[in-house]
Scaffold this motif. Structure first.
Motif, PDB file in Angstrom:
ATOM      1  N   ILE A 118       0.853  -1.191   0.000  1.00  0.00           N
ATOM      2  CA  ILE A 118       0.000   0.000   0.000  1.00  0.00           C
ATOM      3  C   ILE A 118       0.880   1.230   0.000  1.00  0.00           C
ATOM      4  O   ILE A 118       1.831   1.328   0.777  1.00  0.00           O
ATOM      5  N   ARG A 119       0.554   2.161  -0.899  1.00  0.00           N
ATOM      6  CA  ARG A 119       1.353   3.380  -0.993  1.00  0.00           C
ATOM      7  C   ARG A 119       0.477   4.590  -1.300  1.00  0.00           C
ATOM      8  O   ARG A 119      -0.605   4.446  -1.885  1.00  0.00           O
ATOM      9  N   GLU A 120       0.970   5.740  -0.897  1.00  0.00           N
ATOM     10  CA  GLU A 120       0.289   6.983  -1.259  1.00  0.00           C
ATOM     11  C   GLU A 120       0.376   7.124  -2.770  1.00  0.00           C
ATOM     12  O   GLU A 120       1.391   6.778  -3.377  1.00  0.00           O
ATOM     13  N   ASP A 121      -0.692   7.614  -3.368  1.00  0.00           N
ATOM     14  CA  ASP A 121      -0.786   7.648  -4.830  1.00  0.00           C
ATOM     15  C   ASP A 121      -1.108   9.065  -5.294  1.00  0.00           C
ATOM     16  O   ASP A 121      -1.926   9.753  -4.683  1.00  0.00           O
ATOM     17  N   THR A 173      -5.874  12.459   1.318  1.00  0.00           N
ATOM     18  CA  THR A 173      -4.681  11.660   1.016  1.00  0.00           C
ATOM     19  C   THR A 173      -5.179  10.348   0.428  1.00  0.00           C
ATOM     20  O   THR A 173      -6.008   9.664   1.027  1.00  0.00           O
ATOM     21  N   TYR A 175      -4.609   6.524  -1.390  1.00  0.00           N
ATOM     22  CA  TYR A 175      -3.724   5.361  -1.334  1.00  0.00           C
ATOM     23  C   TYR A 175      -4.197   4.280  -2.298  1.00  0.00           C
ATOM     24  O   TYR A 175      -5.399   4.148  -2.566  1.00  0.00           O
ATOM     25  N   THR A 176      -3.244   3.484  -2.775  1.00  0.00           N
ATOM     26  CA  THR A 176      -3.556   2.325  -3.605  1.00  0.00           C
ATOM     27  C   THR A 176      -2.890   1.094  -3.007  1.00  0.00           C
ATOM     28  O   THR A 176      -1.817   1.172  -2.400  1.00  0.00           O
ATOM     29  N   CYS A 183      -8.231   0.702  -3.667  1.00  0.00           N
ATOM     30  CA  CYS A 183      -7.868   2.077  -3.373  1.00  0.00           C
ATOM     31  C   CYS A 183      -8.716   2.585  -2.219  1.00  0.00           C
ATOM     32  O   CYS A 183      -9.732   1.980  -1.853  1.00  0.00           O
ATOM     33  N   HIS A 202      -4.996   0.001   6.714  1.00  0.00           N
ATOM     34  CA  HIS A 202      -3.994   1.039   6.450  1.00  0.00           C
ATOM     35  C   HIS A 202      -4.543   2.427   6.772  1.00  0.00           C
ATOM     36  O   HIS A 202      -3.876   3.229   7.441  1.00  0.00           O
TER      37      HIS A 202
END
Length: 154
Positions: free
Chosen positions: A6-9, A50, A52-53, A63, A97
Motif C-alpha cells: 500500500i502506498r500513497e498515490d 490523502t 492510497y492504492t 484504493c 492502512h
C-alpha cells in the motif's frame, strides 16, 4: 490473507483512473443522483485528501482515501476493490492502512457514508466487522432513506 503493498498515490496512473471511473459509474448506477457522494479524481487530489492504492505485485487491487474533516476527525472516501480482488482481503488491507494513518494523525474518530441497498452490503459488513456503527449524518450529509453514515472511535 494475501499481502498487499500500500502506498500513497498521486492519481496519475491509468490503472487508478480506470478503477475510479468504474467506482463513479457504479455509484451513479446504484444511487439516486442526490446521493452520489463519490469524489471525482480532481477532488481526490485536493490538499485535505490523502489517496492510497493497494498493489498485488504490479496489479492494482484496491484504493481508498482519508479526508481530514478537522484535527481529530477523518472520513473514509473512495474505498474500492478491483472486481478481480473482491473477497480477497484487498479492501480489508486498505481499511486497516487508513485506520493506521488516522491514528498516526491523532484522529479520535473516523466516519464514512455508504448506501443502504444490496450492492453496498459487502462494504457495510466490512465496516461493521471493523467496529463502525451507524451514526447521525456528519459534515454535509443529510438523513435520507438511501445513505447510511457510520463512525468508529479510535
Amino acid at each position: 490473507m494475501k499481502e498487499y503493498s500500500i502506498r500513497e498515490d498521486d492519481l496519475t496512473g491509468e490503472a487508478i483512473a480506470a478503477l475510479l471511473r468504474l467506482h463513479l459509474s457504479e455509484m451513479h448506477q446504484w444511487s439516486p443522483v442526490c446521493s452520489v457522494h463519490a469524489m471525482p479524481i480532481e477532488r481526490l487530489r485536493a490538499p485535505d485528501v490523502t489517496f492510497y492504492t493497494a498493489w498485488d505485485g504490479d496489479r492494482l487491487a484496491a484504493c481508498g482515501a482519508l479526508k481530514q474533516l478537522d484535527a481529530r476527525h477523518g472520513e473514509l472516501k473512495s474505498m474500492r476493490a478491483d472486481p478481480a480482488y473482491r473477497g480477497q482481503g484487498a479492501g480489508r488491507a486498505m481499511l486497516d492502512h487508513l485506520l493506521g494513518v488516522a491514528r498516526a494523525r491523532g484522529y479520535t474518530r473516523v466516519s464514512l457514508e455508504t448506501g443502504r441497498p444490496e450492492p453496498f452490503l459487502p462494504a457495510r459488513r466490512l465496516y461493521e466487522a471493523n467496529g463502525f456503527r451507524e451514526c447521525a449524518p456528519f459534515g454535509d450529509y443529510v438523513a435520507d432513506d438511501f445513505s447510511i453514515c457510520m463512525t468508529r472511535e479510535l
